[in-house]
Design an enzyme around this catalytic site. Structure first.
Site, PDB file in Angstrom:
ATOM      1  N   ARG A 260      -0.281  15.133  13.060  1.00 56.84           N
ATOM      2  CA  ARG A 260       0.491  14.552  11.940  1.00 56.84           C
ATOM      3  C   ARG A 260       0.983  15.708  11.070  1.00 56.84           C
ATOM      4  NH1 ARG A 260      -1.968   9.086   9.377  1.00 56.84           N
ATOM      5  NH2 ARG A 260       0.146   9.057   8.546  1.00 56.84           N
TER       6      ARG A 260
ATOM      7  N   CYS B  58      -5.340   8.114   8.949  1.00 60.30           N
ATOM      8  CA  CYS B  58      -5.541   7.684  10.339  1.00 60.30           C
ATOM      9  C   CYS B  58      -5.171   8.803  11.312  1.00 60.30           C
ATOM     10  CB  CYS B  58      -4.670   6.455  10.634  1.00 60.30           C
ATOM     11  SG  CYS B  58      -5.082   5.005   9.651  1.00 60.30           S
TER      12      CYS B  58
ATOM     13  N   ARG C  76      -9.166   0.073   3.753  1.00 52.29           N
ATOM     14  CA  ARG C  76      -8.278   1.071   3.132  1.00 52.29           C
ATOM     15  C   ARG C  76      -6.931   0.438   2.800  1.00 52.29           C
ATOM     16  NH1 ARG C  76      -6.770   5.125   6.953  1.00 52.29           N
ATOM     17  NH2 ARG C  76      -5.237   5.380   5.319  1.00 52.29           N
TER      18      ARG C  76
ATOM     19  N   LYS D  16       0.829  -1.217   0.000  1.00 50.13           N
ATOM     20  CA  LYS D  16       0.000   0.000   0.000  1.00 50.13           C
ATOM     21  C   LYS D  16       0.862   1.266   0.000  1.00 50.13           C
ATOM     22  CE  LYS D  16      -1.834   1.910   3.978  1.00 50.13           C
ATOM     23  NZ  LYS D  16      -1.735   3.346   4.164  1.00 50.13           N
ATOM     24  N   ASN D  17       1.809   1.327   0.946  1.00 51.59           N
ATOM     25  CA  ASN D  17       2.513   2.600   1.110  1.00 51.59           C
ATOM     26  C   ASN D  17       3.528   2.870   0.000  1.00 51.59           C
ATOM     27  OD1 ASN D  17       0.917   3.262   3.237  1.00 51.59           O
ATOM     28  ND2 ASN D  17       2.380   2.652   4.817  1.00 51.59           N
TER      29      ASN D  17
ATOM     30  N   ASP E 269       3.599   0.488  12.123  1.00 52.36           N
ATOM     31  CA  ASP E 269       2.364  -0.009  11.506  1.00 52.36           C
ATOM     32  C   ASP E 269       2.072  -1.461  11.886  1.00 52.36           C
ATOM     33  OD1 ASP E 269       2.099   2.459  10.404  1.00 52.36           O
ATOM     34  OD2 ASP E 269       2.765   1.887   8.392  1.00 52.36           O
TER      35      ASP E 269
HETATM   36  C1  EPZ Z   1       3.925   6.909   6.713  1.00 48.35           C
HETATM   37  O1  EPZ Z   1       3.251   8.019   7.275  1.00 48.35           O
HETATM   38  C2  EPZ Z   1       2.888   5.825   6.541  1.00 48.35           C
HETATM   39  N1  EPZ Z   1       1.835   6.320   5.665  1.00 48.35           N
HETATM   40  C3  EPZ Z   1       2.326   5.420   7.892  1.00 48.35           C
HETATM   41  O2  EPZ Z   1       1.527   4.270   7.668  1.00 48.35           O
HETATM   42  C4  EPZ Z   1       3.451   5.042   8.856  1.00 48.35           C
HETATM   43  O3  EPZ Z   1       2.922   4.876  10.143  1.00 48.35           O
HETATM   44  C5  EPZ Z   1       4.531   6.130   8.890  1.00 48.35           C
HETATM   45  O4  EPZ Z   1       4.977   6.456   7.557  1.00 48.35           O
HETATM   46  C6  EPZ Z   1       5.768   5.715   9.680  1.00 48.35           C
HETATM   47  O5  EPZ Z   1       6.305   4.533   9.138  1.00 48.35           O
HETATM   48  C7  EPZ Z   1       2.002   6.307   4.352  1.00 48.35           C
HETATM   49  O6  EPZ Z   1       3.018   5.874   3.816  1.00 48.35           O
HETATM   50  C8  EPZ Z   1       0.874   6.823   3.531  1.00 48.35           C
HETATM   51  P1  EPZ Z   1       6.262   9.996   8.859  1.00 48.35           P
HETATM   52  P2  EPZ Z   1       3.954   9.445   7.279  1.00 48.35           P
HETATM   53  O7  EPZ Z   1       6.348  11.256   8.099  1.00 48.35           O
HETATM   54  O8  EPZ Z   1       4.821   9.562   6.091  1.00 48.35           O
HETATM   55  C9  EPZ Z   1       6.714  13.206  12.463  1.00 48.35           C
HETATM   56  C10 EPZ Z   1      -0.357   2.897   7.726  1.00 48.35           C
HETATM   57  O9  EPZ Z   1      -0.917   2.345   8.681  1.00 48.35           O
HETATM   58  N2  EPZ Z   1       6.716  14.190  11.385  1.00 48.35           N
HETATM   59  O10 EPZ Z   1       7.328   8.983   8.700  1.00 48.35           O
HETATM   60  O11 EPZ Z   1       2.879  10.462   7.468  1.00 48.35           O
HETATM   61  C11 EPZ Z   1       5.359  12.529  12.599  1.00 48.35           C
HETATM   62  O12 EPZ Z   1       4.488  13.290  13.407  1.00 48.35           O
HETATM   63  C12 EPZ Z   1       0.111   4.332   7.832  1.00 48.35           C
HETATM   64  O13 EPZ Z   1      -0.164   2.350   6.623  1.00 48.35           O
HETATM   65  C13 EPZ Z   1       6.864  15.520  11.663  1.00 48.35           C
HETATM   66  O14 EPZ Z   1       6.948  15.928  12.844  1.00 48.35           O
HETATM   67  O15 EPZ Z   1       4.840   9.306   8.592  1.00 48.35           O
HETATM   68  C14 EPZ Z   1       5.736  11.196  13.188  1.00 48.35           C
HETATM   69  O16 EPZ Z   1       5.885  11.335  14.569  1.00 48.35           O
HETATM   70  C15 EPZ Z   1      -0.353   4.951   9.101  1.00 48.35           C
HETATM   71  N3  EPZ Z   1       6.878  16.409  10.637  1.00 48.35           N
HETATM   72  C16 EPZ Z   1       7.100  10.905  12.560  1.00 48.35           C
HETATM   73  O17 EPZ Z   1       7.610  12.156  12.125  1.00 48.35           O
HETATM   74  C17 EPZ Z   1       6.759  16.027   9.341  1.00 48.35           C
HETATM   75  O18 EPZ Z   1       6.799  16.878   8.451  1.00 48.35           O
HETATM   76  C18 EPZ Z   1       7.103   9.950  11.374  1.00 48.35           C
HETATM   77  O19 EPZ Z   1       6.136  10.372  10.403  1.00 48.35           O
HETATM   78  C19 EPZ Z   1       6.617  14.664   9.057  1.00 48.35           C
HETATM   79  C20 EPZ Z   1       6.590  13.764  10.094  1.00 48.35           C
END
Ligand code: EPZ
Length: 430
Positions: free
Chosen positions: A122, A117, A399, A22-23, A307
């Site tokens: 986020r 989610c 989803r 998916k991702n 995840d």
């Molecule tokens: C991706 O989300 C995935 N989603 C998520 O999977 C997954 O949980 C996550 O990566 C971590 O592996 C998709 O790929 C669509 P991040 P993403 O940016 O990219 C902080 C699922 O269940 N952060 O790696 O949104 C954030 O708050 C979904 O399939 C900032 O502070 O996650 C978090 O604490 C749910 N500022 C951490 O970094 C930013 O600009 C990691 O977030 C970006 C992120």
């Protein structure tokens, strides 16, 4: 409301085929915006997040043709529109990849803030930091993120991410692929889907080096041309079925996986007394004896994936002794715990730490999925529990999981869908 009705307590035996990731799919499909020609994308999972992102591309003017159940041809050559419709974008988190892809293609993008989610805040500040460093003006007004390259084209530069972010890493890659000059992303995320996005773009003519390490270099090219590409298997879907076998017991061959991507999950299951045998493109998971306690902390790849946190919690609820689960990525990813407690699970949460006292059994209950992975974890707990459970709000689960009911039924689970009157469940990829 459509729900799954599960009669628990049956061990699982047989084989499960894993779908495309998916991702990876939700980033690679928007990446087709950068390509001048037809992209054939194979091994696409049949899930509603993919339907949503394909609908957005079609709305922008892409020609999307379904070739077969898991393959689409996407041609974005004639798109002139860089404004994404609000009602479609809000359905999914991954709509933020349209900012990077449209900026890369047109030097401008208008995209509503993403949905997806709810794990507390986020933010996407790191994505925006990258776009600004590459010469874009970005501001939010009228319910839209407006981004515009000052010179009309993104400019390569150095971007240091303040935290490891999957989304920011991929979005900056998208914005940098057709940029003027070299972009260097430092403290980049290393997830398998980042490598997959880079491989997809490189196969279309991009020049991206270092994906899978924490420094990624993207040398901007003038143009990408069409081709075909097959998406990697879904690490998290595979991990979810591995934990289902761990919780319910039995022996299942999980096929079409990259075992290397599963090592972080395999390691924890081995610690708990689950047998996992790696094959070339499959893992055999077997559990007959008791489960042992362990501690798990979620981290960016190659650490244990966030995840998979709710799913491993379901297994820990049945392990002998006290386990400590620490969420190292998101602020609030324990919203499912109250549902587990209805089944008799003993879990205390303090901030990012959950202390789980293993119980001899869980008992069937009415459960409500609150997000994608939590919903999958409730299905796992229900499969292992004694008696009947009902899991509602299954749209969250669908989803991200293709045919979860059929895949589990095929290995002997007693699970059926009770469809809400009037609901259309014929989601297609195209
Ligand atoms: C991706 O989300 C995935 N989603 C998520 O999977 C997954 O949980 C996550 O990566 C971590 O592996 C998709 O790929 C669509 P991040 P993403 O940016 O990219 C902080 C699922 O269940 N952060 O790696 O949104 C954030 O708050 C979904 O399939 C900032 O502070 O996650 C978090 O604490 C749910 N500022 C951490 O970094 C930013 O600009 C990691 O977030 C970006 C992120």
């Amino acid at each position: 409301m459509t729900k799954y009705v599960i009669q628990g307590g049956k061990p699982l035996y047989g084989e499960i085929n894993i779908s495309g990731a998916k991702n990876a799919a939700v980033a690679i499909i928007p990446a087709a915006l950068l390509v001048d020609g037809v992209c054939r994308i194979e091994n696409i999972p049949q899930i509603s997040d993919v339907t949503s992102i394909l609908n957005i591309l079609q709305d922008l003017g892409a020609d999307v043709r379904t070739v077969n159940r898991t393959t689409v041809d996407v041609d974005c050559s004639h798109i002139r529109n860089a404004k994404v419709p609000e009602e479609l974008a809000r359905k999914i988190r991954a709509s933020y990849y349209l900012i990077g892809a449209l900026l890369g293609r047109f030097g401008s993008a208008e995209v509503p803030p993403p949905g997806g989610c709810d794990f507390g805040g986020r933010p996407i500040d790191q994505h925006i930091k990258g776009f600004v460093a590459m010469g874009a003006d970005v501001d939010v007004h009228g319910g839209y993120i407006h981004a515009k390259a000052k010179t009309g084209r993104m400019i390569g530069t150095q971007v240091y991410l303040d935290m490891v972010s999957v989304g920011a890493t991929m979005n900056i890659i998208l914005a940098a692929t057709l940029a003027d000059g070299m972009t260097v992303i430092e403290n980049a995320a290393k997830e398998p889907h980042i490598v997959d996005l880079a491989n997809f773009l490189n196969s279309m003519g991009a020049d991206i080096m270092g994906a899978g390490t924490d420094v990624i270099k993207v040398r901007g090219v003038e143009r990408l041309t069409g081709g075909s590409y097959s998406i990697i298997p879904d690490q998290i879907e595979a991990g979810t079925y591995m934990t289902a076998v761990a919780a319910a017991g039995g022996e299942v061959l999980i096929r079409n996986v990259i075992p290397k991507h599963l090592e972080c999950i395999t390691a924890k299951l081995l610690e708990m007394g689950v047998e996992v045998e790696e094959r070339d493109d499959a893992v055999l998971v077997r559990r007959h004896g008791p489960l042992s306690r362990t501690n798990v902390k979620t981290l960016p790849y190659p650490g244990f994936p966030t995840d998979m946190q709710p799913q491993i919690a379901a297994v820990l609820c049945l392990a002998q002794g006290t386990s400590v689960l620490t969420e190292g990525v998101w602020d609030n990813r324990y919203r499912y715990v109250d549902e587990f407690r209805r089944m008799g699970a003993q879990i205390q949460v303090d901030g990012k730490v959950a202390v789980i006292e293993g119980a001899s059994h869980l008992s069937g209950a009415k459960l409500q999925a609150c997000d994608l992975r939590a919903g999958a974890a409730m299905v796992i707990a229900a499969l292992a529990g004694q008696g009947t459970s009902e899991v509602s709000c299954v749209h969250h689960i669908e989803r991200g999981y293709e045919d979860i009911v059929r895949k589990l039924s095929n290995v002997g689970a007693d699970i059926r869908v009770v469809v809400a009157p009037g609901e259309d469940r014929q989601a297609k990829i195209g």
